[in-house]
Write a protein that holds these residues in place. Sequence first.
Motif, mmCIF file in Angstrom:
data_model
loop_
_atom_site.group_PDB
_atom_site.id
_atom_site.type_symbol
_atom_site.label_atom_id
_atom_site.label_comp_id
_atom_site.label_asym_id
_atom_site.label_seq_id
_atom_site.Cartn_x
_atom_site.Cartn_y
_atom_site.Cartn_z
ATOM 1 N N ILE A 142 17.763 -5.226 22.960
ATOM 2 C CA ILE A 142 16.577 -4.377 23.071
ATOM 3 C C ILE A 142 16.630 -3.254 22.044
ATOM 4 N N LEU A 143 17.799 -2.628 21.907
ATOM 5 C CA LEU A 143 17.953 -1.560 20.922
ATOM 6 C C LEU A 143 17.837 -2.102 19.501
ATOM 7 N N PHE A 144 18.359 -3.309 19.265
ATOM 8 C CA PHE A 144 18.229 -3.909 17.934
ATOM 9 C C PHE A 144 16.751 -4.134 17.596
ATOM 10 N N LEU A 145 15.981 -4.636 18.547
ATOM 11 C CA LEU A 145 14.552 -4.852 18.314
ATOM 12 C C LEU A 145 13.816 -3.533 18.111
ATOM 13 N N MET A 146 14.249 -2.482 18.779
ATOM 14 C CA MET A 146 13.643 -1.165 18.561
ATOM 15 C C MET A 146 13.892 -0.694 17.136
ATOM 16 N N GLY A 147 15.110 -0.888 16.635
ATOM 17 C CA GLY A 147 15.393 -0.529 15.248
ATOM 18 C C GLY A 147 14.594 -1.364 14.266
ATOM 19 N N ALA A 148 14.471 -2.686 14.542
ATOM 20 C CA ALA A 148 13.683 -3.556 13.664
ATOM 21 C C ALA A 148 12.210 -3.162 13.680
ATOM 22 N N ALA A 149 11.693 -2.793 14.859
ATOM 23 C CA ALA A 149 10.292 -2.361 14.944
ATOM 24 C C ALA A 149 10.061 -1.073 14.162
ATOM 25 N N MET A 150 11.018 -0.159 14.196
ATOM 26 C CA MET A 150 10.893 1.080 13.422
ATOM 27 C C MET A 150 10.861 0.775 11.928
ATOM 28 N N VAL A 151 11.675 -0.199 11.497
ATOM 29 C CA VAL A 151 11.663 -0.602 10.086
ATOM 30 C C VAL A 151 10.318 -1.198 9.712
ATOM 31 N N TYR A 152 9.802 -2.067 10.561
ATOM 32 C CA TYR A 152 8.583 -2.802 10.221
ATOM 33 C C TYR A 152 7.343 -1.908 10.220
ATOM 34 N N PHE A 173 7.094 1.524 10.387
ATOM 35 C CA PHE A 173 7.094 2.854 9.784
ATOM 36 C C PHE A 173 7.913 2.928 8.497
ATOM 37 N N PHE A 174 9.157 2.473 8.554
ATOM 38 C CA PHE A 174 10.070 2.737 7.455
ATOM 39 C C PHE A 174 9.716 1.935 6.202
ATOM 40 N N THR A 175 9.460 0.628 6.349
ATOM 41 C CA THR A 175 9.128 -0.199 5.180
ATOM 42 C C THR A 175 7.841 0.258 4.508
ATOM 43 N N PRO A 176 6.746 0.506 5.242
ATOM 44 C CA PRO A 176 5.555 1.035 4.558
ATOM 45 C C PRO A 176 5.816 2.354 3.836
ATOM 46 N N MET A 177 6.644 3.215 4.436
ATOM 47 C CA MET A 177 6.928 4.496 3.804
ATOM 48 C C MET A 177 7.720 4.294 2.505
ATOM 49 N N ASN A 204 4.868 -14.026 5.093
ATOM 50 C CA ASN A 204 3.577 -13.332 4.995
ATOM 51 C C ASN A 204 3.479 -12.210 6.025
ATOM 52 N N PHE A 205 4.064 -12.433 7.196
ATOM 53 C CA PHE A 205 4.083 -11.384 8.223
ATOM 54 C C PHE A 205 4.908 -10.195 7.759
ATOM 55 N N LEU A 206 6.014 -10.473 7.066
ATOM 56 C CA LEU A 206 6.865 -9.393 6.578
ATOM 57 C C LEU A 206 6.235 -8.643 5.405
ATOM 58 N N VAL A 207 5.257 -9.236 4.749
ATOM 59 C CA VAL A 207 4.592 -8.579 3.623
ATOM 60 C C VAL A 207 3.536 -7.586 4.102
ATOM 61 N N LEU A 208 3.145 -7.671 5.365
ATOM 62 C CA LEU A 208 2.112 -6.772 5.885
ATOM 63 C C LEU A 208 2.456 -5.292 5.693
ATOM 64 N N PRO A 209 3.705 -4.840 5.905
ATOM 65 C CA PRO A 209 4.005 -3.426 5.625
ATOM 66 C C PRO A 209 3.748 -3.041 4.171
ATOM 67 N N PHE A 210 3.936 -3.989 3.253
ATOM 68 C CA PHE A 210 3.619 -3.745 1.843
ATOM 69 C C PHE A 210 2.116 -3.505 1.682
ATOM 70 N N GLN A 211 1.309 -4.275 2.388
ATOM 71 C CA GLN A 211 -0.140 -4.071 2.339
ATOM 72 C C GLN A 211 -0.525 -2.715 2.908
ATOM 73 N N TRP A 212 0.108 -2.317 3.994
ATOM 74 C CA TRP A 212 -0.189 -1.003 4.569
ATOM 75 C C TRP A 212 0.171 0.100 3.578
ATOM 76 N N ALA A 213 1.245 -0.107 2.830
ATOM 77 C CA ALA A 213 1.657 0.899 1.848
ATOM 78 C C ALA A 213 0.630 1.052 0.744
ATOM 79 N N VAL A 247 13.980 8.974 0.322
ATOM 80 C CA VAL A 247 13.191 8.636 1.505
ATOM 81 C C VAL A 247 13.966 7.683 2.406
ATOM 82 N N SER A 248 14.558 6.637 1.810
ATOM 83 C CA SER A 248 15.317 5.668 2.598
ATOM 84 C C SER A 248 16.546 6.304 3.220
#
Length: 285
Positions: A129-139, A141-145, A50-59, A232-233
Amino acid sequence: MSKPEVDEIDKSSAPLLDHLIELRSRLIWALGGFFVAFLICFYFAKQIFNFLVLPFQWATVWAGMGDTRVDLIYTAPQEFFFTQIKLGMFGGLILAFPMIATQIYKFVAPGLYTNERMAFLPFLIASPILFLMGAAMVYFFFTPMVMWFFLAMQQVGPEQEIQISLLPRVSEYLSLIMTLVLAFGLVFQLPVVTTLLARVGLLSAQALADKRKWAIVLAFVVAAVITPPDPVSQIGLALPTILLYEISIILCRRIERSRAREQAKREAQEAAKAAGVGDAETPAA
């Protein structure tokens, strides 16, 4: 090789059986940590999903749909169960990665010099730390886009004779998220890999700069292969890759300048020492 370095290696050397026992111990700790993390993530799999679906809701908000309610389906009785298992394994691997990396470091560290261990430790910290930064960018910005791009293709509304709406399957949505997180997480490791290679002398900033054009082409090719088939991807992954490549060149140049300063200082000390020895050997007049 100097005598202190030889003594340091002799102190850290051990029979093959001791190495195998140590390897078994590290594997047990790593697998145990992963299993515990898997159980935790599997227990909270629905909440995590459900947490991972939140970017879908933002979209949906970006697409101007008004209603933030999203519908996902599964078409086989066991599909959602296996999706939760996959989610538990994926989340468990990420959650247990610090322990796994620590066990790998503890197994390798006795075979390294003290200065090599101190040089390797910052990269061990920077990698997650860099891996989490990439995951945060996906969550964030990238997934909603990406989902906004796909939602824009719908044909919905009373004026449409044919209604076409997006109803993703839970397994396909999770696969999309996992692919994007892994892709961005690995891409964000580029500065770590290049600086490590530069530190051991296998790569130079000039070599990276000379291959810049090929790197740009390769970034778009890799993005086209591992991301969904939409521009886009592909552009969203290729541009950060190119930016990280330029950052890697800067970091490699800093390492080379630091190595050059250390080399000059070492040569100056050796020259001063040689000059002192020469003066001592000169007979008094």
